[in-house]
Enzyme design. Structure first.
Site, PDB file in Angstrom:
ATOM      1  N   PRO A 182       0.828  -1.209   0.000  1.00 22.16           N
ATOM      2  CA  PRO A 182       0.000   0.000   0.000  1.00 22.16           C
ATOM      3  C   PRO A 182       0.861   1.257   0.000  1.00 22.16           C
ATOM      4  O   PRO A 182       2.034   1.228   0.400  1.00 22.16           O
ATOM      5  CB  PRO A 182      -0.791  -0.127   1.308  1.00 22.16           C
ATOM      6  CG  PRO A 182       0.101  -0.917   2.204  1.00 22.16           C
ATOM      7  CD  PRO A 182       0.826  -1.894   1.312  1.00 22.16           C
ATOM      8  N   ASP A 183       0.270   2.359  -0.435  1.00 27.08           N
ATOM      9  CA  ASP A 183       0.958   3.647  -0.447  1.00 27.08           C
ATOM     10  C   ASP A 183       0.839   4.244   0.954  1.00 27.08           C
ATOM     11  O   ASP A 183      -0.020   5.076   1.230  1.00 27.08           O
ATOM     12  CB  ASP A 183       0.311   4.558  -1.492  1.00 27.08           C
ATOM     13  CG  ASP A 183       1.015   5.897  -1.613  1.00 27.08           C
ATOM     14  OD1 ASP A 183       2.166   6.008  -1.156  1.00 27.08           O
ATOM     15  OD2 ASP A 183       0.400   6.839  -2.169  1.00 27.08           O
TER      16      ASP A 183
END
Length: 312
Positions: A65-66
């Site tokens: 995930p960012d």
């Protein structure tokens, strides 16, 4: 290209006073696609002016995930593949930039590698993807953020662009907060300001852009304005330019297109117990091989084989 050439190209593009379009890339192949993309509009050929290496796409292609999980060193290493295959200016997403000394080191590294500039956002670590409505978005003290910019923009820092990304609209702090921060960051030496928004109709962004003109006009070196129109993509690049935005970053479209195509291909293979039905949806091996330069290798092989052939 030599390391400083892309930085000069970006400066020349900004001087042309027209919309400058960057497209998201996440590896060497997507960079080749963006490098060679062109279309004919009103009888003229148009193409992307530069490439954007963003943390969202870079993280997602690694299955992450960012969310400030992937280290910047790993991201810079992969981004070298983009520099290797493209001659266009490349902007690097530096997330929050870290501490002032860390950011100065990152800028020096990116500049030496040949990037045209870096974007850092004024949120606290650990940052979360700005398009997430559920995530908490805490803003950093603008004075501390400005210190990062000043540390990176010391006298003689060259043509490398340091772009400050304002998260005021993302965090719900409003236009006035964004304008205050923009003034502080421009005074600290920012080459550009990126105003970020996830509105579908970007009224606040338009209001900011109009008011930013006064800040830009009063600066010793005029900063440019940038945006990422992911959620308000019904607005054309031409309209954004008319409202004062010089640099438009299409920040995640190639990744999203690839993701959808991979999902559909996997489904079709399972559904039909073979890959024939999926063939129409994707390129051939020969097409991709040609684009990445296999023909040049085979031509060199042929010359070598001819040279090594025994003479009669």
């Amino acid at each position: 290209m030599l390391p400083g050439e892309r930085q000069l190209v970006l400066r020349r593009l900004l001087a042309e006073r027209r919309p400058i379009r960057f497209l998201e890339v996440h590896d060497g192949l997507s960079a080749l696609v963006a490098e060679d993309a062109c279309a004919t509009v009103d009888g003229s050929s148009v193409e992307f002016d530069g490439l954007w290496v963003g943390s969202f796409a870079d993280s997602a292609t690694r299955g992450l995930p960012d969310a400030s999980i992937l280290g910047v060193e790993a991201r810079v290493a992969r981004a070298r593949d983009v520099l290797r295959v493209s001659r266009k200016p490349v902007l690097f997403d530096g997330d929050t930039g870290g501490a002032p000394s860390q950011f100065a080191h990152l800028v020096a590294e990116l500049e030496s590698q040949g990037f045209a500039g870096v974007v850092i956002e004024d949120k606290l670590e650990p940052k979360r993807n700005s398009l997430s409505k559920e995530a908490g978005h805490q803003l950093e003290d603008p004075r501390r953020f400005a210190a990062k910019i000043r540390e990176a923009k010391r006298p003689g820092s060259g043509d490398f662009a340091v772009i400050a990304r304002l998260e005021s609209l993302i965090a719900g702090a409003g236009v006035e907060d964004a304008l205050h921060r923009a003034q502080v960051y421009v005074d600290a030496g920012a080459d550009g300001i990126l105003i970020h928004s996830r509105e579908e109709v970007p009224r606040d962004l338009f209001e900011f852009a109009q008011a930013f003109e006064e800040i830009a006009a009063g600066a010793s070196i005029r900063p440019f304005l940038a945006c990422v129109p992911t959620t308000y993509n019904q607005v054309s690049d031409a309209e954004l330019f008319a409202r004062g935005v010089s640099v438009i970053i299409h920040g995640n479209q190639l990744l999203r297109a690839a993701y959808s195509a991979m999902q559909e291909t996997a489904r079709l293979i399972l559904e039909h117990d073979r890959s024939l039905e999926a063939d129409a949806a994707y390129a051939t091996v020969d097409e991709i091989s040609e684009h990445v330069g296999l023909a040049d290798i085979l031509a060199a092989d042929a010359i070598l084989q001819e040279a090594e052939r025994p003479s009669l």
